[in-house]
Design an enzyme around this catalytic site. Structure first.
Site, PDB file in Angstrom:
ATOM      1  N   LYS A  37     -33.599  -6.193 -88.800  1.00 48.60           N
ATOM      2  CA  LYS A  37     -34.003  -4.890 -89.356  1.00 48.60           C
ATOM      3  C   LYS A  37     -35.521  -4.842 -89.564  1.00 48.60           C
ATOM      4  O   LYS A  37     -36.186  -5.881 -89.527  1.00 48.60           O
ATOM      5  CB  LYS A  37     -33.282  -4.656 -90.684  1.00 48.60           C
ATOM      6  N   TYR A 262     -67.362  -0.032 -97.975  1.00 53.21           N
ATOM      7  CA  TYR A 262     -67.158   1.121 -98.873  1.00 53.21           C
ATOM      8  C   TYR A 262     -67.468   0.771-100.317  1.00 53.21           C
ATOM      9  O   TYR A 262     -67.171  -0.345-100.763  1.00 53.21           O
ATOM     10  CB  TYR A 262     -65.713   1.599 -98.785  1.00 53.21           C
TER      11      TYR A 262
END
Ligand SMILES: *Cc1c(COP(=O)(O)O)cnc(C)c1O
Length: 366
Positions: A37, A262
């Site tokens: 999964k 940033y």
């Protein structure tokens, strides 16, 4: 075609080694279900399942579309869909997937579809809640289920299963043993009232490690196959399967007082050298790894992440590393590195692995 330079290499030999490690803990007749999964725990479910299809008895996915992807890649192995919905039932049948039926709403809907089609002995799986309180029938539902099953030849119970809440935690042993006993009771009811014997399974990876006596007919191996045993001693026996690699896009020489990234989060105290790597939080690297909490390997040396993790990039400190633009960068290639990222990110390895985004190119190597 994905030609991204940041690549997750999936080590096929390691997957096989890890499966064999769990197999030797089990009876030779116990079946293996490989859980693929969430893109094979952040890798690539199609590549993993293609490689494993002749080595396991079953696959499991969470959602129907994950199973469809495997069938479209021509995988023939039985596939258990752990969490289907009523809206998916026709697709389940069209793609020969095997649904987990976990409540009367979906059980009745599937029974109706099977009657109308009509299907013959279509394999379904019944999940029982034994304490996790997530998905599954309650044991008091058994008489009604049995009476419905006795009236139809259109579906057949391929397995009865449950899931443990704390199989990795030995402090919860009493609770887990109670779950195992609840499951044994459920199993006994089906054996008593059906004229055939569905397969039984309850153990995930850490269940196999801690409660191998409860292996029943099959075990469901997920995280262990991907290299983590939920216990450092077990993990040491396993091989790492997820190797995340990239390259240096650019190198900058930074003067004292200049900043990187940033919010100007990194301020150079001395003349420095930074390398920009094309992997960021959108690829699954937590922002918690910024500001020297995380590192990568360049030419076998640790290069700390400086400043904030950007969406698509990180900058690392290579002041003392001899390197060039285009050189290989290892984001992680060992269980230790994945565990370090996990600890800094304040999560569990399941989230670190499944967080690797679809944007990253995936390549299984053997
Ligand atoms: C995900 C999952 C597993 C696999 O668990 P691991 O701890 O990764 O081995 C097994 N069973 C069910 C029902 C699951 O949802």
């Amino acid at each position: 075609m994905n030609n991204h330079v940041t690549v997750l290499e999936i080590d096929g030999n390691a997957l096989e080694h890890n499966l064999n490690y769990f197999k030797q803990k089990l009876n030779p007749t116990t079946k293996i279900l490989a859980v693929v999964k969430a893109f094979g725990y952040g890798s690539d479910s199609v590549q993993v399942a293609s490689f494993l299809q002749d080595k396991v008895d079953y696959f499991a996915v969470a959602y129907t579309h994950e199973g469809i992807a495997l069938r479209e890649a021509d995988i023939k192995t039985p596939i258990l869909v752990l969490h289907p919905h009523i809206q998916n039932l026709q697709d389940i049948v069209d793609y020969r997937l095997e649904p987990n039926l976990y409540n009367f709403q979906i059980f009745n809907a599937f029974l109706q579809l099977a009657d109308e089609a009509p299907l013959m002995n279509y394999p379904i799986h019944l999940k029982f809640n034994t304490g996790l309180n997530r998905l599954g029938f309650w044991h008091t539902d058994i008489p009604k289920i049995i009476s419905e099953l006795k009236e139809t030849g259109h579906i057949k119970v391929q397995s009865v299963f449950s899931h443990l809440a704390a199989s990795e935690d030995l402090e919860e042993q009493e609770f887990t043993i109670n779950q195992l006993n609840n499951f044994a009771y459920v199993a006994q009811q089906f054996y008593k009232h059906l004229n055939y014997e569905p397969m039984l399974h309850i153990l995930n990876t850490s269940g196999v490690v801690n409660y191998a006596q409860a292996q029943f007919d099959m075990v469901r191996i997920g995280i262990g196959m991907y290299g983590f045993g939920n216990d450092p001693k077990e993990t040491a026996q396993l091989k790492n399967t997820h190797n995340l690699k990239s390259i240096i896009s650019q190198i900058h020489f930074i003067e004292p007082g200049e900043t990187v990234g940033y919010n100007r989060a990194f301020v150079a105290k001395k003349a420095s050298k930074s390398a920009t790597i094309p992997v960021g939080h959108a690829d699954g690297l937590s922002r918690k790894l910024g500001n020297k909490k995380g590192y990568v390997l360049i030419n076998n040396q640790k290069a700390k992440i400086i400043g904030n993790v950007c969406m698509d990039m990180i900058m690392v400190d290579v002041t003392k590393i001899d390197c060039n633009e285009g050189d290989e960068v290892i984001i992680f290639n060992s269980q230790e590195m994945i565990q370090h990222i996990t600890d800094v990110s304040e999560t569990i390895v399941y989230e670190t692995l499944t967080g690797i985004s679809p944007r990253v190119k995936k390549m299984l190597k053997t």
